[in-house]
Design a protein around this motif. Structure first.
Motif, PDB file in Angstrom:
ATOM      1  N   UNK A   2       0.808  -1.333  -0.152  1.00 10.97           N
ATOM      2  CA  UNK A   2       0.185  -0.122   0.168  1.00 10.97           C
ATOM      3  C   UNK A   2       0.928   1.276  -0.185  1.00 10.97           C
ATOM      4  N   UNK A   3       0.637   2.114  -0.787  1.00  9.62           N
ATOM      5  CA  UNK A   3       1.424   3.334  -1.100  1.00  9.62           C
ATOM      6  C   UNK A   3       0.601   4.613  -0.214  1.00  9.62           C
ATOM      7  N   UNK A   4       1.343   4.988   0.948  1.00 14.03           N
ATOM      8  CA  UNK A   4       1.016   5.955   1.990  1.00 14.03           C
ATOM      9  C   UNK A   4       1.385   7.605   1.507  1.00 14.03           C
ATOM     10  N   UNK A   5       2.068   7.729   0.412  1.00 10.65           N
ATOM     11  CA  UNK A   5       2.639   8.901   0.211  1.00 10.65           C
ATOM     12  C   UNK A   5       1.653  10.176   0.229  1.00 10.65           C
ATOM     13  N   UNK A   6       0.492  10.073  -0.251  1.00  8.13           N
ATOM     14  CA  UNK A   6      -0.520  11.138  -0.188  1.00  8.13           C
ATOM     15  C   UNK A   6      -1.118  11.254   1.106  1.00  8.13           C
ATOM     16  N   UNK A   7      -0.998   9.998   1.944  1.00  3.04           N
ATOM     17  CA  UNK A   7      -1.755  10.125   3.451  1.00  3.04           C
ATOM     18  C   UNK A   7      -0.548  11.196   4.135  1.00  3.04           C
ATOM     19  N   UNK A   8       0.654  10.977   4.056  1.00  2.00           N
ATOM     20  CA  UNK A   8       1.433  11.716   4.893  1.00  2.00           C
ATOM     21  C   UNK A   8       1.755  13.053   4.201  1.00  2.00           C
TER      22      UNK A   8
END
Length: 705
Positions: A2-8
């Motif tokens: 899962x890619x959380x780049x946009x979350x952080x």
């Protein structure tokens, strides 16, 4: 992954259920973001208001001027499903659900959480929570959540932390910050309906700003991922530190097999941590100590540590903790001792631990000479220093020399230093900026050194494992035989399965009548063991269903009738397959091997000495399958009673090599039959003298229902 780049790093954040009361749970996320001057767009969503905190408030998600990267859901649980539907329709990638009233509240809440997870998955929304407090991008000062800790500032650094507890996770963050740790990311994961701690661990492995991954964990619902993920962390040189509390019912329920009784979630978690090189902490201070040691990324070549102090007492305390952590204090090279005698006072204790004495407080050159000598000693892999309350100009000189020598020699140096912060501020800053682990007590410093060796050994072990290949065995015919069955296999049936995987079993045959028992016993060779065989009587001894030392034909016939009669009295409805006639094994050492197919972890293998050693002392070792041959040997050697197998007090050595091979075969069986076998016991397994092999004296296989 899962890619959380946009979350952080969100460009915009919507707060669903936003309140004009900025002290409320649904108002605080907006207040904290505004206080940190968040540069992205903040979209309050609540049909009751037209503005919140000077921001335009929107009646619904569909009314927003742009799709937010993150939606903070701060509405009552009954309203969350409708909110999730709207988020999915608007293609919002992340939802942080603060709402409670889910799995933590009972069966009805668990059902609601299952439905919520399904809804999020169907809508392609990555859901953090529910029942969480939010998250922080500490490096970029983006706090997304509620609670006073979200309004505080934290040191920036290389630690990314997850916590399954909200309020307690905040406490860990604050306390670790006070301990001097710097943070990159923090996530309160809550009930982990969709996004799990291990999902975030996996993401952090590829995150350049994360140097150490830490987690406060009550339980992993995806625990089967631990070993692979931990080993990937070893390969990427990103240590994982976990504070694991509590146990899971899934692995701890008592079962009929010894393996399940001796195992449970705690044993399997520790097995997974050991296999994966994951460091287990037991308190926030311990977590901080581990992270401090690991952040610089400099590992020792071995477990030999030299200790130098200006107080003999500190040296003794460090030595005790080092021994507890698996470190050894080697003798210094003669050339090192000779060189130190030339520079240290005559009353200094030149040994290991090395007491430089209080004379250091008048001459920093004494520590420079000491460090130089120790760092270049080929018997030394790392150095622990205890500098007590050294302060002022001397402290600055000491710190500069410690950094210089560490950089030049590449030998890890850890420092215990408890001077008042104001009197040694420059020295502390020099060490911290150079990545020299610094502790307030000698014992905590020694704990840090132990963690460095634990990590180094795990890395070395992984290199050994990577050169091997776990044994793989496929037996389609066995799977076909087991298909559709449930309950227990009889010992006779279980041993037939074991033999298919190359595991040594006793010579035996199943008798169907007294005369048959006598003739089979004669062929096998008297004396023999006789056992009742019934799928409904797994523990034969309790039913009076075992006799050993049966010596002749007449006795075999009589024992046959006796065992059947005992079984009928014990369990009148039991199915009787017959009586097993089995060779008697002599000259062997009894061990117990087993398989526990855990709902969380999958198949695990267990080894221990038989009898009281396993049952009373709980001297057993677990590993998650599959295992390599070197891991099998390691399992055996970590038993406290290993010396018995290795020929204690002049007794002949057991066939340890064949026992290790048997463990790998059991591991292969566990993987091949993971959809069929729930539990398996070999108890006893007789380990014969070196070169003679092993024989399974009894076996139990419980099938999945």
């Amino acid at each position: 992954m899962k890619n959380f780049d946009r979350l952080f790093s969100p460009r915009s954040i919507a707060v669903i259920g936003a309140s004009q009361d900025l002290t409320s749970i649904s108002g605080q996320p907006i207040a904290h973001l505004m206080a940190r001057q968040y540069s992205g767009a903040i979209y309050p969503v609540n049909p009751r208001y037209t503005d919140v905190a000077g921001l335009r408030c929107y009646p619904g998600i569909a009314a927003l001027p742009a799709t937010p990267d993150v939606a903070v859901v701060a509405v009552a649980a009954r309203r969350v499903p409708e909110t999730m539907r709207e988020l999915a329709e608007c293609h919002v990638p992340f939802a942080v659900v603060l709402s409670s009233g889910y799995a933590e509240s009972g069966e009805q809440g668990r059902d609601a959480q299952t439905a919520l997870a399904r809804q999020a998955a169907d809508g392609d929304v990555l859901l953090v929570g529910p029942n969480c407090q939010g998250y922080m991008n500490i490096a970029d000062a983006i706090p997304v959540g509620f609670g006073a800790p979200y309004g505080l500032s934290y040191r920036r650094g290389g630690v990314s932390l997850t916590s399954q507890s909200g309020a307690f996770g905040n406490s860990i963050l604050m306390l670790a910050n006070e301990e001097g740790l710097g943070f990159h990311r923090y996530v309160s994961t809550g009930n982990e309906a969709v996004v799990t701690s291990l999902d975030l661990f996996e993401y952090f492995l590829g995150d350049p700003g994360t140097k150490v991954i830490a987690g406060y964990v009550e339980g992993f619902k995806d625990a089967h991922r631990l070993v692979a993920l931990g080993r990937e962390a070893l390969r990427k040189a990103k240590p994982i530190v976990v504070w694991k509390v509590g146990t899971s019912d899934a692995g701890a329920k008592a079962a009929a097999s010894h393996t399940a009784n001796l195992g449970g979630a705690t044993a399997l978690y520790r097995a997974a941590f050991r296999q994966a090189g994951i460091i287990e902490a037991n308190d926030v201070g311990d977590m901080a100590d581990c992270a401090k040691a690991l952040l610089p990324g400099r590992l020792p070549k071995g477990n030999r540590i030299a200790i130098a102090t200006i107080s003999g007492g500190a040296g003794i305390a460090m030595a005790d903790k080092c021994a507890e952590s698996g470190l050894v204090l080697p003798e210094l090279q003669p050339s090192t001792i000779e060189g130190l005698r030339k520079v240290l006072p005559g009353y200094a204790s030149i040994a290991n631990p090395l007491d430089v004495t209080g004379s250091l407080l008048a001459d920093a050159n004494l520590m420079t000479a000491t460090l130089e000598a120790l760092a270049r000693d080929t018997n030394v892999d790392m150095i622990g220093l205890a500098l007590a309350a050294a302060s002022g100009k001397l402290a600055t000189q000491l710190a500069q020399e410690i950094v210089r020598i560490s950089d030049e020699t590449k030998v890890p140096i850890l420092v215990a230093w408890n001077a008042d912060a104001s009197s040694a501020a420059d020295a502390y800053r020099i060490l911290d900026e150079a990545g020299i682990p610094r502790y307030q007590s000698p014992v905590r410093c020694a704990r840090g050194a132990g963690v460095l060796w634990q990590r180094a050994r795990a890395t070395q072990r992984l290199a050994e494992i990577d050169r091997e290949k776990p044994l793989s065995i496929s037996r389609p015919a066995v799977k076909e035989r087991l298909q559709g069955r449930s309950g227990d296999l009889t010992e006779y049936e279980a041993k037939q399965v074991l033999a298919e995987y190359g595991i040594g079993v006793t010579t035996e045959a199943l008798a169907s009548r007294p005369e048959n028992a006598a003739s089979l016993a004669a062929v096998i060779g008297f004396p023999v063991v006789m056992k009742i065989m019934s799928p409904d009587i797994p523990h034969k001894t309790e039913a009076g269903g075992v006799r050993i030392g049966v010596a002749d034909d007449e006795q075999a016939k009589a024992v046959y009738d006796e065992l059947v009669a005992n079984a009928r009295r014990f369990a009148p409805e039991a199915r009787i397959d017959g009586v097993l006639i089995q060779e008697m094994v002599s000259g062997g050492t009894e061990v117990i091997l087993g398989v526990n197919n855990d709902p969380l972890f999958g198949p695990a293998v267990m080894a221990g000495l038989g009898g009281v050693y396993a049952e009373v002392l709980h001297d057993v070792s677990f590993r998650l399958a599959p295992i390599t041959l070197s891991e099998a040997h390691e399992m055996l050697r970590e038993l406290r009673t290993f010396a018995i197998l290795d020929g204690a007090r002049g007794k002949p050595k057991c066939d340890i090599d064949e026992l290790a091979v048997t463990l790998t075969r059991l591991s292969a069986l566990a993987i091949d039959l993971k959809d069929h076998v729930a539990e398996l016991d070999l108890n006893p397994l007789f380990v014969l003298p070196k070169g003679k092999g092993v024989r399974a004296g009894d076996a139990l296989i419980k099938l999945k229902r």
